[in-house]
Design a protein around this motif. Structure first.
Motif, PDB file in Angstrom:
ATOM      1  N   ALA A 254       0.636  -1.302   0.038  1.00 55.56           N
ATOM      2  CA  ALA A 254       0.303   0.429   0.141  1.00 55.56           C
ATOM      3  C   ALA A 254       0.505   1.625  -0.395  1.00 55.56           C
ATOM      4  CB  ALA A 254      -1.252  -0.311   1.097  1.00 55.56           C
ATOM      5  N   ALA A 255       0.484   1.738  -1.156  1.00 50.88           N
ATOM      6  CA  ALA A 255       1.792   3.228  -0.939  1.00 50.88           C
ATOM      7  C   ALA A 255       0.113   4.265  -0.942  1.00 50.88           C
ATOM      8  CB  ALA A 255       2.716   3.358  -1.817  1.00 50.88           C
ATOM      9  N   HIS A 256       1.465   5.852  -2.094  1.00 49.99           N
ATOM     10  CA  HIS A 256      -0.103   6.084  -2.965  1.00 49.99           C
ATOM     11  C   HIS A 256      -0.056   5.848  -4.281  1.00 49.99           C
ATOM     12  CE1 HIS A 256       0.191  10.369  -5.887  1.00 49.99           C
ATOM     13  NE2 HIS A 256       0.095  10.994  -4.263  1.00 49.99           N
ATOM     14  N   GLU A 257      -0.897   6.497  -4.902  1.00 51.24           N
ATOM     15  CA  GLU A 257      -1.510   5.642  -6.082  1.00 51.24           C
ATOM     16  C   GLU A 257      -0.551   5.550  -7.476  1.00 51.24           C
ATOM     17  OE1 GLU A 257      -4.539   7.962  -7.345  1.00 51.24           O
ATOM     18  OE2 GLU A 257      -4.229   9.676  -7.235  1.00 51.24           O
ATOM     19  N   ALA A 258       0.026   6.710  -6.841  1.00 47.91           N
ATOM     20  CA  ALA A 258       0.799   6.954  -8.277  1.00 47.91           C
ATOM     21  C   ALA A 258       2.065   5.391  -7.909  1.00 47.91           C
ATOM     22  CB  ALA A 258       1.638   8.303  -8.501  1.00 47.91           C
TER      23      ALA A 258
END
Length: 394
Positions: A254-258
């Motif tokens: 999980a992380a920033h959508e980019a």
């Protein structure tokens, strides 16, 4: 045949050093009490930290998932293997850890090993000048991810923030990636994540956190190390496994959508492998509900009580119990042969404890890796304490 003789010589050398690994076949479901080769044992070697691997609700959800979606996924996620169950699981995982990330998105993997290979190689793909900064005691999957990235890599001493800061200051790379476990799998202690994150934000570096042993077990709601430390940052890239405290299997990032879109486009361990069975993803939805609810909180509280009981009860003189407030409770013996004898003696008493030797740990630090579970009772932990105290004095 010369090639076979060479392999046999290498195996004999491992045996002489007490480094041969052997498998035991378990005939019962994963749990604190297992049947192995016709013997009933009390297991203190599983990573099923909350005792969910044989939970009735999760088993029923797996059956339901198989009825709804079948067994296999049939293809990789980018061909036809990304089912509705996978999509629902990823959305649920965003809800689970998204409070600690900016513009969060999640992606699921077959194993934590593959997730780590994917995230490290994916973040550095296309930038030959990227640099990676890897914690000394990182898991093998993180180490292999660093190797596969084929960029400049630095290994900083365990929890040495000053050394890491010096390395980051000296780096001219546009892409900098700091990689660490949250809970170290052989020591049980926590990485200094708040300070690591502060360094990454200061020096414009990603912080990849492998929370394999924290997800589900740490935090008030079981959301893991980020919740435990109350962290939130767009610099965080979070990996959690789903086969330990969650009791099922697989992993996610999980992380920033980019970041997630980059992994979908560039991470070979994601692109070129068959998706997990959708029934597992469906079962994990039930597992996440348990982790986040009252039962999960109760199990975590019981686990912490067992950790305190072990801490209070052990009276070791020659061996060293490493300081840990997690389910992982290492007892360093040092010598390989003595460690194997200790593990065998416990096994004969019906107590199954992992005996860990090099190269998993450094030479001279062979140990018993005791792992506690919310499925254990205080009486069972008391029996382990008594056996360890007596064994060390023999």
């Amino acid at each position: 045949m010369e090639l076979l003789n060479r392999l046999q010589q290498q195996l004999h050398a491992l045996e002489d050093q007490q480094l041969i690994r052997k498998r035991r076949t378990v005939d019962s479901p994963c749990g604190p009490r297992v049947s192995v080769d016709g013997r009933e044992l009390l297991a203190f070697c599983s990573n099923d930290y909350l005792g969910l691997a044989n939970h009735r609700k999760i088993k029923l959800a797996l059956q339901e998932g198989a009825a709804m979606y079948g067994v296999g996924s049939g293809a990789s996620h980018l061909i036809s293997g990304h089912g509705r169950a996978h999509a629902m699981l990823e959305e649920r995982l965003v809800q689970f850890v998204g409070d600690h990330l900016e513009a969060p998105r999640a992606i699921s993997f077959c194993t934590g090993y593959m997730a780590n290979l994917a995230v490290i190689t994916g973040l550095t793909a296309g930038d030959k000048e990227a640099e990676i900064f890897s914690e000394e005691l990182n898991h093998a999957s993180l180490i292999d991810g660093v190797r596969l990235a084929r960029v400049k890599a630095h290994v900083y001493p365990h929890a040495d923030l000053a050394a890491l800061e010096t390395l980051l200051k000296a780096s001219k790379a546009a892409t900098k990636v700091v990689v660490t476990d949250s809970v170290f799998s052989m020591d049980g202690n926590l990485a200094p994540l708040p300070q690591l994150l502060a360094l990454c934000e200061q020096h414009n570096a990603w912080l990849v956190v492998d929370d394999a042993h924290g997800f589900g077990a740490l935090g008030e709601r079981g959301h893991g190390a980020l919740e435990h430390f109350q962290l939130r940052s767009p610099y965080l890239v979070y990996m959690g496994t789903l086969g330990k405290a969650a009791g099922v299997g697989g992993a996610f990032v999980a992380a920033h959508e980019a970041v997630i879109e980059t992994l979908i486009q560039k991470a070979r361990p994601y692109i070129f492998t068959t998706a997990t069975p959708p029934a597992l993803a469906h079962a994990l939805l039930a597992s996440l509900d348990l982790l986040e609810g009252e039962e999960g909180a109760s199990r975590r509280a019981h686990l912490q009580a067992l950790v305190a009981q072990l801490d209070d009860g052990l009276r070791l003189e020659r061996w060293q119990r490493l300081p840990s407030r997690t389910a992982i409770q290492p007892i360093v013996i040092g010598d390989n042969a003595e460690t194997m004898r200790a593990g065998a003696a416990l096994y004969e008493q019906g107590l199954w404890v992992g005996a860990i030797r090099p190269p998993t740990v450094a030479a001279g630090t062979a140990r018993l890796r005791v792992t506690l579970s919310a499925g254990h009772t205080s009486q069972e932990v008391a029996s382990l304490i008594a056996a360890l105290n007596a064994l060390e004095r023999n």
